[in-house]
Write a protein that holds these residues in place. Structure first.
Motif, mmCIF file in Angstrom:
data_model
loop_
_atom_site.group_PDB
_atom_site.id
_atom_site.type_symbol
_atom_site.label_atom_id
_atom_site.label_comp_id
_atom_site.label_asym_id
_atom_site.label_seq_id
_atom_site.Cartn_x
_atom_site.Cartn_y
_atom_site.Cartn_z
ATOM 1 N N THR A 83 75.274 34.767 -50.975
ATOM 2 C CA THR A 83 76.226 34.066 -51.849
ATOM 3 C C THR A 83 76.473 32.607 -51.476
ATOM 4 O OG1 THR A 83 78.039 34.949 -50.498
ATOM 5 C CG2 THR A 83 77.423 36.182 -52.494
ATOM 6 N N ASN A 84 76.173 32.225 -50.243
ATOM 7 C CA ASN A 84 76.481 30.850 -49.829
ATOM 8 C C ASN A 84 75.317 29.914 -50.147
ATOM 9 O OD1 ASN A 84 77.992 28.768 -48.794
ATOM 10 N ND2 ASN A 84 77.694 29.314 -46.644
ATOM 11 N N ILE A 85 75.049 29.775 -51.443
ATOM 12 C CA ILE A 85 73.928 28.955 -51.924
ATOM 13 C C ILE A 85 74.449 27.817 -52.800
ATOM 14 C CG2 ILE A 85 71.932 28.900 -53.485
ATOM 15 C CD1 ILE A 85 71.141 31.636 -52.485
ATOM 16 N N GLU A 86 73.974 26.630 -52.524
ATOM 17 C CA GLU A 86 74.200 25.467 -53.383
ATOM 18 C C GLU A 86 72.909 25.273 -54.179
ATOM 19 O OE1 GLU A 86 75.687 21.003 -52.533
ATOM 20 O OE2 GLU A 86 73.802 21.503 -51.527
ATOM 21 N N TYR A 87 72.999 25.405 -55.502
ATOM 22 C CA TYR A 87 71.786 25.300 -56.321
ATOM 23 C C TYR A 87 71.747 23.954 -57.017
ATOM 24 C CZ TYR A 87 67.888 26.795 -59.278
ATOM 25 O OH TYR A 87 66.649 26.905 -59.883
ATOM 26 N N ILE A 88 70.687 23.208 -56.736
ATOM 27 C CA ILE A 88 70.502 21.860 -57.281
ATOM 28 C C ILE A 88 69.241 21.838 -58.127
ATOM 29 C CG2 ILE A 88 70.055 19.434 -56.684
ATOM 30 C CD1 ILE A 88 71.517 20.019 -53.993
ATOM 31 N N ILE A 89 69.348 21.319 -59.341
ATOM 32 C CA ILE A 89 68.172 21.155 -60.201
ATOM 33 C C ILE A 89 67.998 19.675 -60.510
ATOM 34 C CG2 ILE A 89 67.113 21.660 -62.437
ATOM 35 C CD1 ILE A 89 68.427 24.344 -62.432
ATOM 36 N N VAL A 90 66.781 19.190 -60.303
ATOM 37 C CA VAL A 90 66.440 17.801 -60.629
ATOM 38 C C VAL A 90 65.380 17.839 -61.720
ATOM 39 C CG1 VAL A 90 65.631 15.584 -59.761
ATOM 40 C CG2 VAL A 90 66.933 17.117 -58.252
ATOM 41 N N ASP A 91 65.777 17.408 -62.909
ATOM 42 C CA ASP A 91 64.905 17.425 -64.084
ATOM 43 C C ASP A 91 64.461 16.000 -64.402
ATOM 44 O OD1 ASP A 91 63.893 18.571 -66.742
ATOM 45 O OD2 ASP A 91 65.304 17.025 -67.394
ATOM 46 N N GLY A 92 63.202 15.851 -64.781
ATOM 47 C CA GLY A 92 62.664 14.522 -65.053
ATOM 48 C C GLY A 92 62.864 14.056 -66.485
ATOM 49 N N LEU A 93 63.949 14.491 -67.122
ATOM 50 C CA LEU A 93 64.267 14.187 -68.512
ATOM 51 C C LEU A 93 63.285 14.908 -69.450
ATOM 52 C CD1 LEU A 93 66.666 12.558 -69.566
ATOM 53 C CD2 LEU A 93 65.098 10.676 -70.061
ATOM 54 N N SER A 94 63.243 16.208 -69.298
ATOM 55 C CA SER A 94 62.351 17.043 -70.107
ATOM 56 C C SER A 94 62.718 16.971 -71.584
ATOM 57 C CB SER A 94 62.436 18.505 -69.640
ATOM 58 O OG SER A 94 61.962 18.656 -68.332
ATOM 59 N N ASN A 95 61.697 17.151 -72.440
ATOM 60 C CA ASN A 95 61.936 17.127 -73.885
ATOM 61 C C ASN A 95 61.251 18.290 -74.597
ATOM 62 O OD1 ASN A 95 59.226 16.398 -73.832
ATOM 63 N ND2 ASN A 95 59.627 14.226 -74.226
ATOM 64 N N ASP A 96 60.953 19.366 -73.827
ATOM 65 C CA ASP A 96 60.220 20.498 -74.413
ATOM 66 C C ASP A 96 61.075 21.758 -74.534
ATOM 67 O OD1 ASP A 96 60.494 21.165 -71.738
ATOM 68 O OD2 ASP A 96 58.500 22.099 -71.603
ATOM 69 N N GLY A 97 62.377 21.633 -74.305
ATOM 70 C CA GLY A 97 63.255 22.799 -74.340
ATOM 71 C C GLY A 97 63.715 23.244 -72.962
ATOM 72 N N THR A 98 63.164 22.632 -71.906
ATOM 73 C CA THR A 98 63.555 22.990 -70.540
ATOM 74 C C THR A 98 65.052 22.818 -70.324
ATOM 75 O OG1 THR A 98 61.387 22.458 -69.592
ATOM 76 C CG2 THR A 98 63.261 22.382 -68.104
ATOM 77 N N LEU A 99 65.605 21.696 -70.785
ATOM 78 C CA LEU A 99 67.029 21.427 -70.569
ATOM 79 C C LEU A 99 67.908 22.435 -71.299
ATOM 80 C CD1 LEU A 99 67.126 17.529 -70.652
ATOM 81 C CD2 LEU A 99 67.871 19.002 -68.767
ATOM 82 N N GLU A 100 67.441 22.911 -72.438
ATOM 83 C CA GLU A 100 68.207 23.918 -73.172
ATOM 84 C C GLU A 100 68.280 25.228 -72.378
ATOM 85 O OE1 GLU A 100 67.281 20.766 -75.939
ATOM 86 O OE2 GLU A 100 66.049 21.858 -74.483
ATOM 87 N N VAL A 101 67.172 25.566 -71.715
ATOM 88 C CA VAL A 101 67.172 26.762 -70.867
ATOM 89 C C VAL A 101 68.132 26.568 -69.690
ATOM 90 C CG1 VAL A 101 65.793 28.223 -69.346
ATOM 91 C CG2 VAL A 101 64.823 27.403 -71.503
#
Length: 250
Positions: free
Chosen positions: A32-50
């Motif tokens: 449970t002691n997890i910090e989750y970080i996502i770095v997206d390169g400004l996706s435009n294929d639906g990735t950000l929606e997911v």
């Protein structure tokens, strides 16, 4: 009980096919002691929606243009606050829901924890263990015959890490791990599979450049003559593995 904070960083750009699988593998951990970080390169294929479907379970999200994968990884590293850090990039997974729990239960207060990796293809089919098996005991010298521990299978104490060297575009992870391992005092093999690695990626598509970068890194750490000799060993091992298995499982 030893329960350090782990920063899990996922780098993604236009990978709507795989991002949810990776995210669920992180979010589904029993630890449970997890910090989750996502770095997206400004996706435009639906990735950000997911990604947005799970926004309330993500600690930090960056979505902006970057200068390549290691620039993106440096952004994630710069905002991480965990005691340990691991990169689980889009397409890759923790081996099982209890993986992180098992890693930290294996020993207390190590500088590095590492384990074995299973290879999977685009359809999720198991391709078996990596050709480079994780060494029984690991030191910074153990990359002389190739990257014997995959990026997804190594947990580094964050205080030992430095930014990725942006002069390398495909093999900076080798240099990054070696630098941390040179400073490590306690390195623990957890003696289990800890990650699933999606074969392919830019290092396969630009294989020649990847090899040139790897040679330069190894030359800096191990010397020119030993590195030339070691690459003959690498080539022999690769050829022998391919003859037996008809694939390389890098």
């Amino acid at each position: 009980m030893f329960k350090p904070k782990l920063s899990v960083i996922t780098i993604v750009y236009n990978n709507v096919r795989d991002i949810e699988r990776t995210m669920l593998s992180v979010l589904g951990q029993t630890y449970t002691n997890i910090e989750y970080i996502i770095v997206d390169g400004l996706s435009n294929d639906g990735t950000l929606e997911v990604i947005s479907k799970y926004r309330d379970r993500i600690s930090k999200l960056i979505s902006e243009k970057d200068k390549g994968i290691y620039d993106a990884m440096n952004k994630g590293l710069a905002i991480a606050t965990g005691d340990y850090v691991i990169f689980m990039n889009s397409g890759d997974e923790f081996y099982a829901p209890d993986t992180v729990t098992a890693v930290f239960a294996s020993a207390e207060d190590a500088d590095i924890y590492y384990g074995e990796t299973e290879m999977i293809d685009d359809s999720g089919q198991n391709l078996g263990q990596r050709r480079h098996q994780a060494p029984v005991a690991f030191t910074w010298r153990d990359f002389k015959y190739g990257m014997s521990i995959s990026h997804q299978a190594i947990y580094l104490r964050r205080s030992l890490t430095e930014p990725y060297d942006n002069r390398y575009h495909l093999s900076a992870d080798i240099d990054w791990i070696i630098r941390a391992a040179k400073k490590a005092k306690k390195i623990v093999n957890v003696n289990r599979y800890v990650a699933k690695y999606l074969v392919g990626g830019m290092s396969k598509k630009r294989h020649r450049q990847s090899l040139q970068e790897r040679f330069d890194i190894m030359k800096r750490y191990y010397g020119l003559i030993p590195t030339v000799f070691n690459h003959f060993v690498i080539a022999f091992n690769l050829g022998w593995y391919w003859l037996k298995n008809k694939r390389t499982n890098d």
